[in-house]
Motif scaffolding. Structure first.
Motif, mmCIF file in Angstrom:
data_model
loop_
_atom_site.group_PDB
_atom_site.id
_atom_site.type_symbol
_atom_site.label_atom_id
_atom_site.label_comp_id
_atom_site.label_asym_id
_atom_site.label_seq_id
_atom_site.Cartn_x
_atom_site.Cartn_y
_atom_site.Cartn_z
ATOM 1 N N LYS A 59 0.837 -1.196 0.000
ATOM 2 C CA LYS A 59 0.000 0.000 0.000
ATOM 3 C C LYS A 59 0.870 1.244 0.000
ATOM 4 C CE LYS A 59 -4.040 -1.856 2.309
ATOM 5 N NZ LYS A 59 -4.908 -1.761 3.465
ATOM 6 N N LYS A 60 0.379 2.269 -0.672
ATOM 7 C CA LYS A 60 1.075 3.551 -0.642
ATOM 8 C C LYS A 60 0.906 4.168 0.726
ATOM 9 C CE LYS A 60 2.618 4.749 -4.754
ATOM 10 N NZ LYS A 60 4.029 4.888 -4.962
ATOM 11 N N CYS A 61 1.995 4.682 1.269
ATOM 12 C CA CYS A 61 1.875 5.375 2.541
ATOM 13 C C CYS A 61 2.967 6.417 2.664
ATOM 14 C CB CYS A 61 1.890 4.400 3.717
ATOM 15 S SG CYS A 61 3.418 3.537 3.966
ATOM 16 N N ASP A 62 2.672 7.427 3.450
ATOM 17 C CA ASP A 62 3.639 8.481 3.712
ATOM 18 C C ASP A 62 4.131 8.337 5.150
ATOM 19 O OD1 ASP A 62 1.353 9.188 5.028
ATOM 20 O OD2 ASP A 62 1.239 11.213 4.228
ATOM 21 N N GLU A 63 4.855 9.336 5.631
ATOM 22 C CA GLU A 63 5.422 9.243 6.971
ATOM 23 C C GLU A 63 4.345 9.212 8.056
ATOM 24 O OE1 GLU A 63 8.330 12.287 7.494
ATOM 25 O OE2 GLU A 63 9.511 11.614 5.794
ATOM 26 N N GLY A 64 3.220 9.872 7.827
ATOM 27 C CA GLY A 64 2.128 9.856 8.803
ATOM 28 C C GLY A 64 1.507 8.476 8.937
ATOM 29 N N VAL A 65 1.310 7.805 7.821
ATOM 30 C CA VAL A 65 0.758 6.452 7.849
ATOM 31 C C VAL A 65 1.770 5.487 8.460
ATOM 32 C CG1 VAL A 65 -0.090 4.563 6.406
ATOM 33 C CG2 VAL A 65 -0.753 6.902 5.885
ATOM 34 N N LEU A 66 3.052 5.713 8.178
ATOM 35 C CA LEU A 66 4.089 4.865 8.766
ATOM 36 C C LEU A 66 4.083 4.994 10.285
ATOM 37 C CD1 LEU A 66 6.449 2.932 8.287
ATOM 38 C CD2 LEU A 66 7.928 4.940 8.137
ATOM 39 N N LEU A 67 3.861 6.201 10.787
ATOM 40 C CA LEU A 67 3.775 6.385 12.242
ATOM 41 C C LEU A 67 2.583 5.615 12.810
ATOM 42 C CD1 LEU A 67 4.727 7.735 14.857
ATOM 43 C CD2 LEU A 67 3.274 9.675 14.278
ATOM 44 N N GLN A 68 1.457 5.613 12.110
ATOM 45 C CA GLN A 68 0.297 4.850 12.567
ATOM 46 C C GLN A 68 0.583 3.353 12.570
ATOM 47 O OE1 GLN A 68 -2.923 6.057 10.027
ATOM 48 N NE2 GLN A 68 -3.190 8.020 11.065
ATOM 49 N N VAL A 69 1.291 2.868 11.560
ATOM 50 C CA VAL A 69 1.668 1.453 11.508
ATOM 51 C C VAL A 69 2.595 1.118 12.668
ATOM 52 C CG1 VAL A 69 2.923 -0.286 10.152
ATOM 53 C CG2 VAL A 69 1.313 1.241 9.025
ATOM 54 N N LEU A 70 3.538 2.009 12.948
ATOM 55 C CA LEU A 70 4.472 1.798 14.049
ATOM 56 C C LEU A 70 3.744 1.758 15.392
ATOM 57 C CD1 LEU A 70 7.513 1.577 14.687
ATOM 58 C CD2 LEU A 70 7.508 4.051 14.975
ATOM 59 N N CYS A 71 2.796 2.668 15.574
ATOM 60 C CA CYS A 71 2.006 2.668 16.818
ATOM 61 C C CYS A 71 1.156 1.407 16.932
ATOM 62 C CB CYS A 71 1.135 3.921 16.889
ATOM 63 S SG CYS A 71 2.070 5.437 17.112
ATOM 64 N N ALA A 72 0.585 0.962 15.821
ATOM 65 C CA ALA A 72 -0.200 -0.278 15.842
ATOM 66 C C ALA A 72 0.687 -1.474 16.185
ATOM 67 C CB ALA A 72 -0.875 -0.492 14.488
ATOM 68 N N ASP A 73 1.934 -1.464 15.713
ATOM 69 C CA ASP A 73 2.863 -2.543 16.057
ATOM 70 C C ASP A 73 3.182 -2.533 17.548
ATOM 71 O OD1 ASP A 73 2.962 -3.445 13.476
ATOM 72 O OD2 ASP A 73 4.825 -2.398 12.980
ATOM 73 N N MET A 74 3.321 -1.347 18.125
ATOM 74 C CA MET A 74 3.588 -1.263 19.566
ATOM 75 C C MET A 74 2.406 -1.795 20.371
ATOM 76 S SD MET A 74 5.807 2.191 20.162
ATOM 77 C CE MET A 74 4.760 3.314 19.271
ATOM 78 N N VAL A 75 1.203 -1.452 19.955
ATOM 79 C CA VAL A 75 0.007 -1.959 20.632
ATOM 80 C C VAL A 75 -0.065 -3.479 20.484
ATOM 81 C CG1 VAL A 75 -2.516 -1.976 20.557
ATOM 82 C CG2 VAL A 75 -1.291 0.191 20.440
ATOM 83 N N GLU A 76 0.253 -3.982 19.296
ATOM 84 C CA GLU A 76 0.229 -5.424 19.053
ATOM 85 C C GLU A 76 1.254 -6.143 19.940
ATOM 86 O OE1 GLU A 76 0.710 -8.543 15.321
ATOM 87 O OE2 GLU A 76 1.395 -6.474 15.109
#
Length: 145
Positions: A59-76
């Motif tokens: 999926k296309k993503c920018d730095e903001g989406v990457l931060l959301q993915v990183l936060c979701a990984d921390m929650v996981e």
């Protein structure tokens, strides 16, 4: 005004019950997979991690989406710590002979497999996201600040 508040409280209550049920199902599934004698744990890890990779990598993503993915990984990862702790406590309370080194070694290897697989999949996922979206790896340093 009071009816609206009651409605929102009811909706929040339904959400909390549904979310708690999903988390409980995760713990039970992980417990069954770890305690099974066949390759159920490997099957569960492969299916879960393949879905996670497929959902993020292309999926296309920018730095903001990457931060959301990183936060979701921390929650996981936090949820994984809680799930593994609950499964460990449940198995320790169920078995009377868990305090020997063979059980600790077997159990430790299962927990290590789950934990290291999650880390490896997250590492591969972030490597693909940064490569395909031409995001510099230094962006992670900015997230840390």
């Amino acid at each position: 005004e009071n009816m609206r508040t009651l409605l929102y409280m009811g909706m929040a209550g339904v959400y909390v019950v549904a979310h708690s049920t999903v988390l409980l199902i995760q713990v039970v599934t992980l417990n069954v997979a770890i305690n099974s004698q066949n390759n159920a744990l490997i099957t569960l890890l492969v299916a879960n991690n393949f879905t996670e990779l497929k959902g993020h990598v292309f999926k296309k993503c920018d730095e903001g989406v990457l931060l959301q993915v990183l936060c979701a990984d921390m929650v996981e990862r936090f949820q994984m710590i809680v799930c593994l702790s609950l499964v460990t406590l449940q198995n320790m309370s169920k078995d009377t002979q868990v305090w020997n080194s063979a059980w600790a070694q077997d159990w430790g290897s299962m927990v290590a497999i789950v934990w290291l697989t999650e880390h490896l999949v997250d590492w591969v996922k972030h490597a693909f996201i940064t490569k395909f979206n031409k995001i510099e790896p230094e962006v992670y340093n900015r997230y840390r600040d």
